[in-house]
Design a protein around this motif. Sequence first.
Motif, PDB file in Angstrom:
ATOM      1  N   PHE A 157      24.066  -9.122  25.287  1.00  0.00           N
ATOM      2  CA  PHE A 157      22.234 -10.394  25.872  1.00  0.00           C
ATOM      3  C   PHE A 157      21.939  -8.364  24.493  1.00  0.00           C
ATOM      4  CE2 PHE A 157      18.421 -11.948  27.948  1.00  0.00           C
ATOM      5  CZ  PHE A 157      17.853 -12.147  26.667  1.00  0.00           C
ATOM      6  N   HIS A 158      21.519  -9.568  22.975  1.00  0.00           N
ATOM      7  CA  HIS A 158      20.360  -8.095  22.105  1.00  0.00           C
ATOM      8  C   HIS A 158      18.887  -9.392  21.852  1.00  0.00           C
ATOM      9  CE1 HIS A 158      18.552  -8.995  17.869  1.00  0.00           C
ATOM     10  NE2 HIS A 158      18.229  -7.396  18.687  1.00  0.00           N
ATOM     11  N   CYS A 159      18.258  -8.998  22.281  1.00  0.00           N
ATOM     12  CA  CYS A 159      16.657  -9.645  21.645  1.00  0.00           C
ATOM     13  C   CYS A 159      16.494  -8.362  20.989  1.00  0.00           C
ATOM     14  CB  CYS A 159      15.962  -9.067  23.050  1.00  0.00           C
ATOM     15  SG  CYS A 159      13.902  -9.742  22.948  1.00  0.00           S
ATOM     16  N   ASP A 160      15.204  -8.927  19.838  1.00  0.00           N
ATOM     17  CA  ASP A 160      14.522  -9.425  18.756  1.00  0.00           C
ATOM     18  C   ASP A 160      13.295  -8.982  19.678  1.00  0.00           C
ATOM     19  OD1 ASP A 160      13.000  -9.544  16.518  1.00  0.00           O
ATOM     20  OD2 ASP A 160      14.324 -10.540  15.834  1.00  0.00           O
ATOM     21  N   ALA A 161      12.350  -8.369  19.544  1.00  0.00           N
ATOM     22  CA  ALA A 161      11.230  -7.871  19.858  1.00  0.00           C
ATOM     23  C   ALA A 161      10.307  -7.229  19.282  1.00  0.00           C
ATOM     24  CB  ALA A 161      11.341  -6.696  20.707  1.00  0.00           C
ATOM     25  N   VAL A 220      12.784  -2.799  28.435  1.00  0.00           N
ATOM     26  CA  VAL A 220      14.268  -3.170  28.880  1.00  0.00           C
ATOM     27  C   VAL A 220      15.244  -3.252  30.248  1.00  0.00           C
ATOM     28  CG1 VAL A 220      14.335  -2.576  26.259  1.00  0.00           C
ATOM     29  CG2 VAL A 220      15.360  -0.506  28.370  1.00  0.00           C
ATOM     30  N   ARG A 221      14.348  -2.476  31.056  1.00  0.00           N
ATOM     31  CA  ARG A 221      14.996  -2.643  32.341  1.00  0.00           C
ATOM     32  C   ARG A 221      14.841  -3.991  32.715  1.00  0.00           C
ATOM     33  NH1 ARG A 221      14.439   3.288  34.514  1.00  0.00           N
ATOM     34  NH2 ARG A 221      12.578   2.895  32.824  1.00  0.00           N
ATOM     35  N   GLU A 222      13.557  -4.079  33.091  1.00  0.00           N
ATOM     36  CA  GLU A 222      12.792  -5.296  33.764  1.00  0.00           C
ATOM     37  C   GLU A 222      13.195  -6.187  32.924  1.00  0.00           C
ATOM     38  OE1 GLU A 222      10.392  -5.883  35.701  1.00  0.00           O
ATOM     39  OE2 GLU A 222       9.604  -7.516  35.434  1.00  0.00           O
ATOM     40  N   LEU A 223      13.258  -6.715  31.877  1.00  0.00           N
ATOM     41  CA  LEU A 223      14.288  -7.919  30.609  1.00  0.00           C
ATOM     42  C   LEU A 223      15.637  -7.424  31.030  1.00  0.00           C
ATOM     43  CD1 LEU A 223      12.040  -7.286  27.583  1.00  0.00           C
ATOM     44  CD2 LEU A 223      11.779  -9.111  29.261  1.00  0.00           C
ATOM     45  N   GLY A 224      16.761  -6.418  30.930  1.00  0.00           N
ATOM     46  CA  GLY A 224      18.023  -7.201  31.117  1.00  0.00           C
ATOM     47  C   GLY A 224      18.789  -7.351  30.034  1.00  0.00           C
ATOM     48  N   VAL A 225      17.973  -6.170  29.047  1.00  0.00           N
ATOM     49  CA  VAL A 225      18.576  -6.958  27.661  1.00  0.00           C
ATOM     50  C   VAL A 225      19.407  -5.378  27.307  1.00  0.00           C
ATOM     51  CG1 VAL A 225      17.015  -7.835  26.945  1.00  0.00           C
ATOM     52  CG2 VAL A 225      16.537  -5.765  26.330  1.00  0.00           C
ATOM     53  N   ASP A 226      20.847  -5.202  26.466  1.00  0.00           N
ATOM     54  CA  ASP A 226      21.782  -4.509  26.236  1.00  0.00           C
ATOM     55  C   ASP A 226      20.632  -3.720  24.583  1.00  0.00           C
ATOM     56  OD1 ASP A 226      23.149  -4.814  28.825  1.00  0.00           O
ATOM     57  OD2 ASP A 226      23.429  -6.707  27.233  1.00  0.00           O
ATOM     58  N   LEU A 227      20.711  -4.849  24.179  1.00  0.00           N
ATOM     59  CA  LEU A 227      20.331  -4.390  22.816  1.00  0.00           C
ATOM     60  C   LEU A 227      18.750  -5.306  22.253  1.00  0.00           C
ATOM     61  CD1 LEU A 227      23.303  -5.527  21.079  1.00  0.00           C
ATOM     62  CD2 LEU A 227      22.423  -3.024  21.249  1.00  0.00           C
ATOM     63  N   LEU A 228      17.590  -4.622  22.012  1.00  0.00           N
ATOM     64  CA  LEU A 228      16.206  -4.824  21.934  1.00  0.00           C
ATOM     65  C   LEU A 228      15.681  -3.934  20.221  1.00  0.00           C
ATOM     66  CD1 LEU A 228      14.099  -5.290  24.034  1.00  0.00           C
ATOM     67  CD2 LEU A 228      12.643  -3.483  22.064  1.00  0.00           C
TER      68      LEU A 228
END
Lengths: 400, 151
Positions: A177-181, A192-200
């Motif tokens: 899971f990637h998130c463009d933040a 990132v921990r709270e959101l549970g993303v692998d890439l940001l």
Amino acid sequence: MQKPVIYLDHAATTYVKPEVFEAMKPYFIEEYGNASSLYSVGRSGRKAVEEARTAIARCLGADEPGEIYFTGSGTEADNWAIKGAVYAAREKGKKHIITSAIEHPAIMATCKYLKKEGFDVTYLPVDQEGFVNPGDVEKAIRPDTAIVSIMYANNEIGAIQPIKAIGEITRKHGVLFHCDAVQAAGSIPVDVRELGVDLLSISAHKFYGPKGVGALYIRKGVRLENLIHGGHQERGKRAGTENVAGIVGMAKALDLAIANMDQYAGKIRKLRDRARDLILSRIPHVRLNGPVENRLPGNLNLSFQFIEGESLLLMLDMKGIKASSGSACSSGSLDPSHVLMAIGLSHEIAHGSLRLTFGESNTESDVGYLVDCLEEIVARLRTMSPLYEDFVKANKQAAK
Amino acid sequence: MYSEKVMDHFMNPRNVGEIEDADGVGQVGNAKCGDIMKMYLKIEDGIIVDAKFKTFGCGAAVATSSMATELIKGKTIKEAEMVTNKVVMEALDGLPPAKVHCSVLAEEAIAAALQDYRARHGLDSDSEYAGCPGCCGGCGRLEQQNRNGGE
């Protein structure tokens, strides 16, 4: 009277805060050494880069500094996340990408490119307010899905996506899971921990840092193929001499943003809400684009019926107000913004859109001046509009 | 990105409005593309004595409408037909490449208004613009302009 300059395009970029600039300064003339060199002037650069890495890891809630990789932009971070993930997954026969219909061009164009290379892309729709439904993500996941990429907050309409809920789904299915933040970082908490993303991905110039520097968070254990080949920088994963001053500036800017976040977000939310309420009450035939709740605090996006966005921008510029639009004319194509089309606006309404993004330098009096100018300009453009003429005539007809 | 003349005609457009008893009215373009031009002509003894417009569109669309009305006022119909998109663009000291289509729209708006005038007065006309809803590019005119360099 000299005309004021009112900058209302903070989502496009921000100025560098003086404290950030001060922190960067030593790394241009005095501490100019290559961070990879062994002598002292290089070692101080290395030390600065690693301190910045530690600070950014802390700001983003990463487990360790080694999960932060510096890039040349948010766009590079996005490209690396997606291409790096799918190229690495290709050997396992995975060739499917899931993203949304409202991503930034850095994701959209990357997916389009990968599609030409033989990858399969699913673009999830959004609702009328601009939200992705996590249930749609789950339904779209296939055995060959390599990555899901959903932005944290949209750059045009500010919709904050249910990243945590999506993260739970991707984790359950074992999909990256990637998130463009890029738009979110510095305005709302990003953990990132709270959101549970692998890439940001993040980009410094969106939170009062310098242009030309971004970062990609890569959760420990996630394997990406390299995008930039060359030297051994960034532990052999991203070649290119470190932009020491830029990296230091990004860390300082993010630190400041997080320390002042409540105050900053509160201030710009108040200005944004006041502008929104005044405009909607004083100017007829205006539509709010995007959500009321779960929206970036500084983002306002409105459509002014019967007029076109570029005309509006030019006239606002003449009054010293700097803004942005989703009209075709400002995008350089014949189609209006893909985001406004995705939330179901007609072409005509999308062409009449105006994005105002508030920030640090804005004041209460800016809002008053903005609304006064808008009222005058919108009325003026409507007297020139054949669409407004038709509307007025139809109304008169109906009244008879 | 725009010339000073374009900005002048955008910020201070000439001949904005309607003509109540117009002899010819033409509307081209559509909201989908983001440009609509409506042109009103008052014609006496074959001479365009007044021209007005209303435009929904970008800065270039407003400026080309304004310049087009200035260029045809006082001209004969034949002369007005010579006001091509190139003439409008030159009078504005050029347009950015992405905005050339706006000048094409101005030329088409003049032609559509003249066509309406001829139709109302039972005059002969070439049918080139009859029923043209705006620049769909179907007639090849836009491509031709682009081929010609679109300067």
